[in-house]
Scaffold this motif. Sequence first.
Motif, short mmCIF file in Angstrom:
data_model
loop_
_atom_site.label_atom_id
_atom_site.label_comp_id
_atom_site.label_asym_id
_atom_site.label_seq_id
_atom_site.Cartn_x
_atom_site.Cartn_y
_atom_site.Cartn_z
N PHE A 1 39.35 -25.02 115.70
CA PHE A 1 40.16 -25.91 115.27
C PHE A 1 41.56 -25.62 116.16
O PHE A 1 42.02 -26.62 116.86
N TYR A 2 42.09 -24.57 116.39
CA TYR A 2 43.18 -24.50 117.04
C TYR A 2 43.25 -24.37 118.43
O TYR A 2 44.02 -24.64 119.09
N ALA A 3 41.83 -23.83 119.12
CA ALA A 3 41.48 -24.25 120.29
C ALA A 3 41.80 -25.66 120.64
O ALA A 3 42.21 -25.97 121.87
N LEU A 4 41.15 -26.49 119.75
CA LEU A 4 41.25 -28.01 120.03
C LEU A 4 42.65 -28.30 119.95
O LEU A 4 43.13 -29.16 120.84
N VAL A 5 43.33 -28.04 119.15
CA VAL A 5 44.79 -28.29 118.96
C VAL A 5 45.70 -27.83 120.23
O VAL A 5 46.30 -28.63 120.73
N VAL B 1 48.98 -33.84 118.15
CA VAL B 1 48.07 -33.06 119.40
C VAL B 1 46.78 -32.98 119.15
O VAL B 1 45.73 -33.09 119.97
N TYR B 2 46.23 -33.08 117.86
CA TYR B 2 45.01 -32.93 117.62
C TYR B 2 44.24 -34.21 117.81
O TYR B 2 43.14 -34.52 118.28
N LEU B 3 44.99 -35.35 117.49
CA LEU B 3 44.64 -36.67 117.79
C LEU B 3 44.55 -37.03 119.35
O LEU B 3 43.47 -37.62 119.87
N VAL C 1 42.62 -21.06 126.67
CA VAL C 1 42.65 -22.36 126.50
C VAL C 1 43.70 -23.02 127.44
O VAL C 1 43.55 -24.08 127.97
N THR C 2 44.81 -22.24 127.46
CA THR C 2 45.95 -22.77 128.41
C THR C 2 45.48 -22.80 129.87
O THR C 2 45.82 -23.51 130.77
#
Length: 409
Positions: free
Chosen positions: A185-189, A347-349, A41-42
């Motif tokens: 979810f955490y990938a999107l975060v 960060v999620y928003l 993701v990074t």
Amino acid sequence: MKKILSLALGVFTAIGGFIDIGDLITDALIGARFGLALVWVTVVAVIGVALYSEMAGRVAVVTGRTVFDLIRERMGARVGLAAVVVSYLVNAIALVAELCGIALAIELLTDVHYLLWVPPVAFLAWLVIWRVPFEMMERVYGLAGMALFVFVVAVWQLGPDWGQMLHDVTRPSLPFGEGLPTYFFYALVMLGAQMTPYEVFFFSSAAVEHRWRARNLTEVRMNCWVGYPIGGILAIGIQVVAHQVLQPAGIQVENLSQTVLPVVLALGKVGFALALLGIVAAVFGSTIETLLSSGYTVAHHFGWTWGKTARPADAGRFHTLLLVTLLAAVAVALTTVNPVTITIYAVYLGAAVLPVTYLPILVIANDRRYVGDRVNGRLANAVGVVYLVIVLAGAVAALPLLIATKAGL
């Protein structure tokens, strides 16, 4: 030497954007919980934010105007206003997280409760924006933030199994007990933490503040394609040391001290001191970026006189908005809202509203009426569209994932 110093903007943006409080918490949390399964993701985020920042910076230096200055003219007042409102709210929430973040870092050093540091930090941020020259600001905080390379040094000091790490990065797998919804979810975060909208706003606006023109396109590209990868390396370093130290011990990251713990174990007091220096510099830099970006977005849309380099007497509405935004963020922070929780939601928003930022940039960067023959090439457009699809998919999935995972619990 001038070319090297010109990279300061990119380093400052990368350190203050990529490595803000959102990334410090998110990277350590994900490294401790998922190991290296989300390093990809990074990599995706570095390429995406560098690509769109280059587009926004190119528009700024060719036209002498920023993206938000052009959105209303190109896409209409309603679309422009919607983009401004959403972007401002995301920036404002992020500002609360940044103020809490730097206060937490100072708490680690002083043992004085972080809430007592929020007002002094806010005052210092206002003072820097008011009095410190733009070039000095970006160079000091950008270069001091390079102390965060202590996380990369700690990776070597901890003696990892490089072959196993390469396997974990290239063949990601879910740890026992984790499900796909939580993983995504955490990938999107992480995507939201590392492709935060204010990075692009700040970069394009700062290019105008620097009075860069078309002849400075090389500086724009160097800042994007050198600065952001530096931020990406630091982010991966934080993930790796959390994977090496926190995951085997079953430690879940709930505060900033746990982010620093692996460095302390690897490098002792020197590592602790350097980590704190880098964290304070990076998060303070991101506080400045976020606050300025809040003012930039609104001022650009409404055609106000704006800019850190503009005299307050000449840009009264811009500076008043900055002050009001800062005071509101302090008030929210002092309600004792959980800093880690608000960071995750911020960060999620940010990830959920990325299309609002990225679509207008792609449109304007292809409009010859504004950028002439400096429009995107085929490769930039192809990759840009792919990223637009990615962030749109993330925006659509954001609410269902939030509900399904109970915010990652």
